[in-house]
Write an enzyme that holds these catalytic residues in place. Structure first.
Site, PDB file in Angstrom:
ATOM      1  N   CYS A 216       0.814  -1.226   0.000  1.00 56.88           N
ATOM      2  CA  CYS A 216       0.000   0.000   0.000  1.00 56.88           C
ATOM      3  C   CYS A 216       0.842   1.268   0.000  1.00 56.88           C
ATOM      4  O   CYS A 216       0.429   2.291  -0.529  1.00 56.88           O
ATOM      5  CB  CYS A 216      -0.926   0.018   1.212  1.00 56.88           C
ATOM      6  SG  CYS A 216      -1.910  -1.470   1.321  1.00 56.88           S
TER       7      CYS A 216
ATOM      8  N   HIS B  14      -3.886   7.028   0.964  1.00 57.86           N
ATOM      9  CA  HIS B  14      -4.054   5.727   0.312  1.00 57.86           C
ATOM     10  C   HIS B  14      -5.485   5.271   0.571  1.00 57.86           C
ATOM     11  O   HIS B  14      -5.972   5.338   1.704  1.00 57.86           O
ATOM     12  CB  HIS B  14      -3.046   4.728   0.895  1.00 57.86           C
ATOM     13  CG  HIS B  14      -3.427   3.308   0.664  1.00 57.86           C
ATOM     14  ND1 HIS B  14      -3.714   2.813  -0.586  1.00 57.86           N
ATOM     15  CD2 HIS B  14      -3.594   2.274   1.529  1.00 57.86           C
ATOM     16  CE1 HIS B  14      -4.031   1.538  -0.486  1.00 57.86           C
ATOM     17  NE2 HIS B  14      -3.979   1.181   0.787  1.00 57.86           N
TER      18      HIS B  14
ATOM     19  N   ASN C  44      -9.841  -0.592  -3.151  1.00 61.78           N
ATOM     20  CA  ASN C  44      -8.453  -0.387  -2.731  1.00 61.78           C
ATOM     21  C   ASN C  44      -7.541  -0.956  -3.825  1.00 61.78           C
ATOM     22  O   ASN C  44      -7.536  -2.154  -4.059  1.00 61.78           O
ATOM     23  CB  ASN C  44      -8.247  -1.115  -1.391  1.00 61.78           C
ATOM     24  CG  ASN C  44      -6.836  -1.003  -0.864  1.00 61.78           C
ATOM     25  OD1 ASN C  44      -5.908  -0.635  -1.578  1.00 61.78           O
ATOM     26  ND2 ASN C  44      -6.656  -1.342   0.409  1.00 61.78           N
TER      27      ASN C  44
HETATM   28  O1  UT7 Z   1      -4.684  -1.332   2.107  1.00 58.86           O
HETATM   29  C1  UT7 Z   1      -4.357  -2.462   2.823  1.00 58.86           C
HETATM   30  C2  UT7 Z   1      -4.524  -2.215   4.235  1.00 58.86           C
HETATM   31  N1  UT7 Z   1      -5.782  -2.785   4.664  1.00 58.86           N
HETATM   32  C3  UT7 Z   1      -6.579  -2.088   5.409  1.00 58.86           C
HETATM   33  O2  UT7 Z   1      -6.324  -0.953   5.708  1.00 58.86           O
HETATM   34  C4  UT7 Z   1      -7.810  -2.785   5.907  1.00 58.86           C
HETATM   35  C5  UT7 Z   1      -8.171  -2.270   7.266  1.00 58.86           C
HETATM   36  N2  UT7 Z   1      -9.334  -2.987   7.808  1.00 58.86           N
HETATM   37  C6  UT7 Z   1     -10.551  -2.822   7.296  1.00 58.86           C
HETATM   38  O3  UT7 Z   1     -10.744  -2.097   6.345  1.00 58.86           O
HETATM   39  C7  UT7 Z   1     -11.691  -3.558   7.980  1.00 58.86           C
HETATM   40  O4  UT7 Z   1     -11.195  -4.240   9.098  1.00 58.86           O
HETATM   41  C8  UT7 Z   1     -12.406  -4.566   7.052  1.00 58.86           C
HETATM   42  C9  UT7 Z   1     -13.216  -3.812   6.013  1.00 58.86           C
HETATM   43  C10 UT7 Z   1     -11.424  -5.477   6.384  1.00 58.86           C
HETATM   44  C11 UT7 Z   1     -13.384  -5.410   7.860  1.00 58.86           C
HETATM   45  O5  UT7 Z   1     -14.302  -4.584   8.526  1.00 58.86           O
HETATM   46  P1  UT7 Z   1     -14.555  -4.774  10.081  1.00 58.86           P
HETATM   47  O6  UT7 Z   1     -15.578  -3.802  10.453  1.00 58.86           O
HETATM   48  O7  UT7 Z   1     -13.234  -4.673  10.791  1.00 58.86           O
HETATM   49  O8  UT7 Z   1     -15.157  -6.231  10.153  1.00 58.86           O
HETATM   50  P2  UT7 Z   1     -14.593  -7.541  10.877  1.00 58.86           P
HETATM   51  O9  UT7 Z   1     -13.421  -8.087  10.157  1.00 58.86           O
HETATM   52  O10 UT7 Z   1     -14.446  -7.262  12.348  1.00 58.86           O
HETATM   53  O11 UT7 Z   1     -15.791  -8.534  10.670  1.00 58.86           O
HETATM   54  C12 UT7 Z   1     -17.095  -8.273  11.231  1.00 58.86           C
HETATM   55  C13 UT7 Z   1     -18.072  -9.314  10.729  1.00 58.86           C
HETATM   56  C14 UT7 Z   1     -17.576 -10.754  10.876  1.00 58.86           C
HETATM   57  O12 UT7 Z   1     -18.686 -11.564  11.213  1.00 58.86           O
HETATM   58  P3  UT7 Z   1     -18.974 -11.984  12.745  1.00 58.86           P
HETATM   59  O13 UT7 Z   1     -17.749 -12.745  13.175  1.00 58.86           O
HETATM   60  O14 UT7 Z   1     -19.157 -10.696  13.487  1.00 58.86           O
HETATM   61  O15 UT7 Z   1     -20.207 -12.815  12.642  1.00 58.86           O
HETATM   62  C15 UT7 Z   1     -17.104 -11.116   9.493  1.00 58.86           C
HETATM   63  O16 UT7 Z   1     -17.167 -12.504   9.238  1.00 58.86           O
HETATM   64  O17 UT7 Z   1     -18.293  -9.137   9.314  1.00 58.86           O
HETATM   65  C16 UT7 Z   1     -18.092 -10.379   8.638  1.00 58.86           C
HETATM   66  N3  UT7 Z   1     -17.597 -10.093   7.315  1.00 58.86           N
HETATM   67  C17 UT7 Z   1     -18.393  -9.901   6.252  1.00 58.86           C
HETATM   68  N4  UT7 Z   1     -19.723  -9.916   6.116  1.00 58.86           N
HETATM   69  C18 UT7 Z   1     -20.232  -9.657   4.887  1.00 58.86           C
HETATM   70  C19 UT7 Z   1     -16.300  -9.963   6.905  1.00 58.86           C
HETATM   71  N5  UT7 Z   1     -16.256  -9.687   5.600  1.00 58.86           N
HETATM   72  C20 UT7 Z   1     -17.542  -9.629   5.169  1.00 58.86           C
HETATM   73  C21 UT7 Z   1     -18.138  -9.372   3.922  1.00 58.86           C
HETATM   74  N6  UT7 Z   1     -19.483  -9.401   3.834  1.00 58.86           N
HETATM   75  N7  UT7 Z   1     -17.406  -9.089   2.822  1.00 58.86           N
END
Ligand code: UT7
Length: 349
Positions: free
Chosen positions: A114, A276, A306
């Site tokens: 990134c 970014h 992204n």
């Molecule tokens: O450029 C590279 C650097 N990367 C980043 O900067 C990424 C930084 N992180 C993020 O952007 C966020 O953490 C994400 C967008 C990746 C994830 O969002 P979040 O709010 O942190 O969600 P989470 O990973 O804590 O997941 C919450 C819930 C989970 O379900 P349970 O365990 O609460 O039942 C996941 O399984 O959301 C679920 N989940 C999804 N649901 C629907 C994860 N991905 C998805 C999805 N669709 N695509």
């Protein structure tokens, strides 16, 4: 010492628009979840067989070179940032050199994910400053759509990423009122595995908790790349999203302030921040923390997702094309990602 400035800028995104609803064909997700958690509405995917990371970089480069008023034969060095190269080796830099029929110039690939473009720009800036080169092409390009797990298992990663490319031509200037003011690069490898693609690689589980016992030569090929890795989805990027998010919202403001303070400037002096495009929520958090107005921050993750090393030059190019950056404006480029690595570049357009 010379200062360098961006003499030409270009971007290229594939024509194929993939909406959040399109992803429902492959995985259990929803438009609502993706928009709420990331801000992304759609992204672009490259034509599977006709477009590669390099060919997209080439298209962006052609525009940047033309806008700089030069030809590919005038370029005297290439810096190409990507995490999704056409080949494991050689790098995309030489493929671009070949595609654009450039002279036998140096070509360097940067693997900083990134923050790749900010690192690449910083490298180019040093070569201009020392007077070694006069026309450096800096490219950030990614074809993520080829390397993602499109099953529900990989949805936390796959919905975020998109394909595209951005490029700039860096040249020396003796105009004291414009150009790159400073660059600030950082890394912390403590959490390297939190956002990583382990395979294929030479790690042999050295850095993992579960170490391999000694193995014989016949098994070495298996450890580099094997059917087991494919069956267990160990050939896709691995990301602990919340952990990356927490670190990003600290390091982004830090490295932006570092750039401003190094130049005795304040957040109110900033005309435009190009963060970014990792997640709209991260960008909004940074904006809030630094008390920046909506006009001071440019985001386009909504349209492109992204695009990793391509995200900063794509956003910079689009902002410039929309007239949001004018000569003399103070612009800050900032990035954070896998490694972790992060950095910023402060410039006067
Ligand atoms: O450029 C590279 C650097 N990367 C980043 O900067 C990424 C930084 N992180 C993020 O952007 C966020 O953490 C994400 C967008 C990746 C994830 O969002 P979040 O709010 O942190 O969600 P989470 O990973 O804590 O997941 C919450 C819930 C989970 O379900 P349970 O365990 O609460 O039942 C996941 O399984 O959301 C679920 N989940 C999804 N649901 C629907 C994860 N991905 C998805 C999805 N669709 N695509």
């Amino acid at each position: 010492m010379n200062k360098s400035f961006i003499a030409g800028i270009g971007m290229y995104v594939p024509a194929n628009v993939v909406t959040n609803n399109d992803l429902l064909k492959y995985m259990d997700t929803s438009d609502e979840w993706i928009q709420e958690r990331t801000g992304i509405k759609e992204r672009r995917y490259a034509d599977r067989t006709k477009e590669t990371t390099t060919t997209m970089g080439v298209e962006a480069a052609k525009i940047a070179i033309e806008r700089a008023g030069i030809t590919p034969q005038d370029i005297d060095f290439i810096v190409f940032a990507t995490l999704s190269p056409d080949y494991y080796f050689p790098g995309c830099g030489v493929l671009l050199q070949r595609a654009l029929k450039m002279k036998e110039i140096g070509a360097l690939d940067v693997r900083n994910q990134c923050s790749g473009f900010v690192y690449a720009l910083t490298v180019a800036d040093q070569f201009i400053k020392t007077g070694m080169y006069k026309n450096i092409l800096v490219v950030g390009a990614e074809k993520h759509s080829f390397g993602l797990d499109f099953s529900t298992r990989g949805r936390n990663v796959s919905v975020i990423f998109g394909d595209g490319a951005g490029a700039v031509v860096l040249q020396p200037t003796d105009d004291a009122t414009r150009g790159i003011l400073s660059n600030h690069l950082h890394s912390d490898g403590e959490s390297a595995e939190i956002l990583a693609m382990y395979n294929p690689g030479t790690h042999a589980n050295h850095w993992m908790e579960e170490k391999y016992a000694d193995f014989d030569d016949a098994e070495i090929g298996q450890m580099f790349f094997s059917h087991t890795m494919i069956d267990n989805a160990q050939v896709f990027p691995n990301m602990d999203g919340p952990a990356v998010f927490k670190k990003a919202v600290v390091k982004f403001p830090e490295v932006i302030m570092e750039a401003l303070e190094a130049n005795d400037l304040k957040t109110s002096d900033l005309n435009l921040l190009i963060p970014h495009q990792a997640n709209l929520r991260i960008a909004q958090f940074v904006q809030q923390k630094l008390k920046l107005t909506d006009d001071q921050v440019y985001n386009n993750i909504q349209q492109y997702g992204n695009t990793t090393a391509a995200s900063v030059p794509i956003a910079l190019c689009e902002a410039w094309e929309k007239g949001k950056i004018k000569k003399g404006d103070l612009v800050c480029l900032a990035a954070f990602g896998s490694g972790f690595t992060w950095g910023s570049t402060l410039l006067r357009w």
